[in-house]
Design a protein around this motif. Structure first.
Motif, PDB file in Angstrom:
ATOM      1  N   LEU A  32     -61.447 -13.740  32.653  1.00 14.42           N
ATOM      2  CA  LEU A  32     -62.176 -12.527  33.184  1.00 14.42           C
ATOM      3  C   LEU A  32     -62.771 -12.078  31.725  1.00 14.42           C
ATOM      4  N   THR A  33     -63.864 -11.066  31.978  1.00 11.77           N
ATOM      5  CA  THR A  33     -64.149 -10.246  30.667  1.00 11.77           C
ATOM      6  C   THR A  33     -63.398  -9.055  30.717  1.00 11.77           C
ATOM      7  N   VAL A  34     -63.367  -8.238  29.821  1.00 14.44           N
ATOM      8  CA  VAL A  34     -62.744  -6.811  29.836  1.00 14.44           C
ATOM      9  C   VAL A  34     -63.314  -6.189  30.901  1.00 14.44           C
ATOM     10  N   SER A  35     -64.774  -6.148  30.864  1.00 16.22           N
ATOM     11  CA  SER A  35     -65.734  -5.189  32.028  1.00 16.22           C
ATOM     12  C   SER A  35     -65.425  -5.612  33.210  1.00 16.22           C
ATOM     13  N   ASP A  36     -65.006  -7.002  33.673  1.00 18.46           N
ATOM     14  CA  ASP A  36     -64.520  -7.289  34.992  1.00 18.46           C
ATOM     15  C   ASP A  36     -63.078  -6.795  35.109  1.00 18.46           C
ATOM     16  N   LEU A  37     -62.404  -6.872  34.277  1.00 15.80           N
ATOM     17  CA  LEU A  37     -61.011  -6.493  34.407  1.00 15.80           C
ATOM     18  C   LEU A  37     -61.121  -4.893  34.710  1.00 15.80           C
ATOM     19  N   GLU A  38     -61.760  -3.831  34.015  1.00 17.62           N
ATOM     20  CA  GLU A  38     -61.997  -2.628  34.320  1.00 17.62           C
ATOM     21  C   GLU A  38     -62.578  -2.286  35.655  1.00 17.62           C
ATOM     22  N   CYS A  39     -63.566  -3.005  35.983  1.00 19.18           N
ATOM     23  CA  CYS A  39     -64.047  -3.153  37.442  1.00 19.18           C
ATOM     24  C   CYS A  39     -63.046  -3.256  38.454  1.00 19.18           C
ATOM     25  N   LEU A  40     -62.184  -4.330  38.417  1.00 19.43           N
ATOM     26  CA  LEU A  40     -61.311  -4.575  39.140  1.00 19.43           C
ATOM     27  C   LEU A  40     -60.118  -3.573  39.188  1.00 19.43           C
ATOM     28  N   ASP A  41     -59.575  -3.028  38.279  1.00 15.24           N
ATOM     29  CA  ASP A  41     -58.725  -1.966  37.956  1.00 15.24           C
ATOM     30  C   ASP A  41     -59.149  -0.650  38.719  1.00 15.24           C
ATOM     31  N   TYR A  42     -60.613  -0.437  38.629  1.00 17.30           N
ATOM     32  CA  TYR A  42     -60.945   0.834  38.995  1.00 17.30           C
ATOM     33  C   TYR A  42     -60.915   0.645  40.454  1.00 17.30           C
ATOM     34  N   LEU A  43     -61.386  -0.627  41.143  1.00 15.24           N
ATOM     35  CA  LEU A  43     -61.454  -0.582  42.531  1.00 15.24           C
ATOM     36  C   LEU A  43     -60.043  -0.369  43.033  1.00 15.24           C
ATOM     37  N   ALA A  44     -59.083  -0.823  42.295  1.00 12.54           N
ATOM     38  CA  ALA A  44     -57.710  -1.022  42.672  1.00 12.54           C
ATOM     39  C   ALA A  44     -57.115   0.367  42.872  1.00 12.54           C
ATOM     40  N   ASP A  45     -57.573   1.030  41.814  1.00 12.99           N
ATOM     41  CA  ASP A  45     -57.129   2.638  41.872  1.00 12.99           C
ATOM     42  C   ASP A  45     -57.885   3.465  42.993  1.00 12.99           C
ATOM     43  N   ALA A  90     -65.932   0.972  46.283  1.00 13.58           N
ATOM     44  CA  ALA A  90     -67.092   1.994  45.380  1.00 13.58           C
ATOM     45  C   ALA A  90     -68.371   1.332  45.459  1.00 13.58           C
ATOM     46  N   THR A  91     -69.147   2.379  45.099  1.00 15.96           N
ATOM     47  CA  THR A  91     -70.692   1.658  45.119  1.00 15.96           C
ATOM     48  C   THR A  91     -71.147   1.112  43.617  1.00 15.96           C
ATOM     49  N   ALA A  92     -71.930   0.242  43.666  1.00 18.65           N
ATOM     50  CA  ALA A  92     -72.288  -0.430  42.199  1.00 18.65           C
ATOM     51  C   ALA A  92     -72.487   0.657  41.042  1.00 18.65           C
ATOM     52  N   GLY A  93     -73.222   1.753  41.809  1.00 18.11           N
ATOM     53  CA  GLY A  93     -73.667   2.824  40.845  1.00 18.11           C
ATOM     54  C   GLY A  93     -72.222   3.635  40.157  1.00 18.11           C
ATOM     55  N   GLN A  94     -71.446   3.683  41.217  1.00 19.71           N
ATOM     56  CA  GLN A  94     -70.181   4.348  40.784  1.00 19.71           C
ATOM     57  C   GLN A  94     -69.396   3.510  39.481  1.00 19.71           C
ATOM     58  N   ILE A  95     -69.397   2.131  39.949  1.00 11.64           N
ATOM     59  CA  ILE A  95     -68.681   1.353  39.037  1.00 11.64           C
ATOM     60  C   ILE A  95     -69.605   1.133  37.590  1.00 11.64           C
ATOM     61  N   ALA A  96     -70.843   1.354  37.555  1.00  9.59           N
ATOM     62  CA  ALA A  96     -71.758   1.274  36.178  1.00  9.59           C
ATOM     63  C   ALA A  96     -71.293   2.598  35.686  1.00  9.59           C
ATOM     64  N   GLU A  97     -70.873   3.695  36.298  1.00 12.25           N
ATOM     65  CA  GLU A  97     -70.611   5.075  35.528  1.00 12.25           C
ATOM     66  C   GLU A  97     -69.329   4.881  34.889  1.00 12.25           C
ATOM     67  N   ARG A  98     -68.360   4.338  35.735  1.00 11.59           N
ATOM     68  CA  ARG A  98     -67.018   4.088  35.079  1.00 11.59           C
ATOM     69  C   ARG A  98     -66.503   3.060  34.211  1.00 11.59           C
ATOM     70  N   THR A  99     -67.599   1.938  34.258  1.00  9.71           N
ATOM     71  CA  THR A  99     -67.473   1.073  33.137  1.00  9.71           C
ATOM     72  C   THR A  99     -68.348   1.202  32.076  1.00  9.71           C
ATOM     73  N   ASN A 100     -69.133   2.157  32.078  1.00 15.25           N
ATOM     74  CA  ASN A 100     -70.429   2.424  31.021  1.00 15.25           C
ATOM     75  C   ASN A 100     -71.119   1.184  30.825  1.00 15.25           C
ATOM     76  N   LEU A 101     -71.697   0.500  31.917  1.00 18.95           N
ATOM     77  CA  LEU A 101     -72.358  -0.777  31.862  1.00 18.95           C
ATOM     78  C   LEU A 101     -73.758  -0.160  32.754  1.00 18.95           C
ATOM     79  N   THR A 102     -74.785  -0.812  32.293  1.00 16.83           N
ATOM     80  CA  THR A 102     -76.249  -0.589  32.966  1.00 16.83           C
ATOM     81  C   THR A 102     -76.025  -1.163  34.520  1.00 16.83           C
ATOM     82  N   THR A 103     -76.818  -0.750  35.083  1.00 15.87           N
ATOM     83  CA  THR A 103     -76.777  -1.271  36.445  1.00 15.87           C
ATOM     84  C   THR A 103     -77.092  -2.785  36.691  1.00 15.87           C
TER      85      THR A 103
END
Length: 162
Positions: free
Chosen positions: A38-51, A55-68
């Protein structure tokens, strides 16, 4: 503020230890992401969802600091790899709710297992008061990170003292 002679060096040691811990944490996360393909961004997304749970795609964008757009590509990759399920929000069809697939959680936890066991062993040596102090410290650090992210995202470049 106390003027104890040992305070300034102790604070400098704490700040240096925090920076080194942050660096090692990032290197560790890169190694785990690589091991999982995976990429680190992928892992951050998965960790965020596990915690947090779904979540919405927008929430994931905010927490990973990625664009939509980047989140959309990432979610497509993670869906194809079988890590997440993305479904339209029945209350608002424009939103997508992303859920970590439960059958993949053990696979994601496996690379952290030894580290988690060692961390648990380390924490056993702390009193309840020390653990609570650490929790307060981490909570405050998280609040600072979130405030600084908001400031950086808003384009505010003015430095203010705490």
């Amino acid at each position: 503020m106390s003027h104890e002679p040992a305070r300034a060096p102790a604070i400098a040691d704490l700040m240096r230890a925090g920076r080194e811990t942050s660096r090692l944490s990032m290197v560790f996360r890169y190694a785990i992401a690589q091991r999982l393909g995976l990429t680190v961004s992928d892992l951050e997304c998965l960790d965020y969802l596990a915690d947090t749970g779904p979540a919405t795609a927008g929430q994931i964008a905010e927490r990973t600091n990625l664009t939509t757009g980047a989140v959309t590509s990432m979610l497509r990759r993670l869906q194809q790899a079988g890590y997440v399920r993305a479904e339209r929000d029945p209350a608002d069809r424009r939103r997508v709710i992303v859920t970590l697939r439960p059958e993949r959680i053990a696979e994601l936890e496996r690379p952290y297992q030894r580290f988690a066991e060692r961390a648990e062993w380390l924490i056993e040596g702390y009193s309840v008061e020390e653990v609570r102090l650490l929790v307060r410290h981490y909570d405050r650090m998280q609040a600072m990170y979130l405030a600084e992210l908001d400031r950086l995202r808003s384009g505010d470049t003015v430095q203010r003292s705490a």
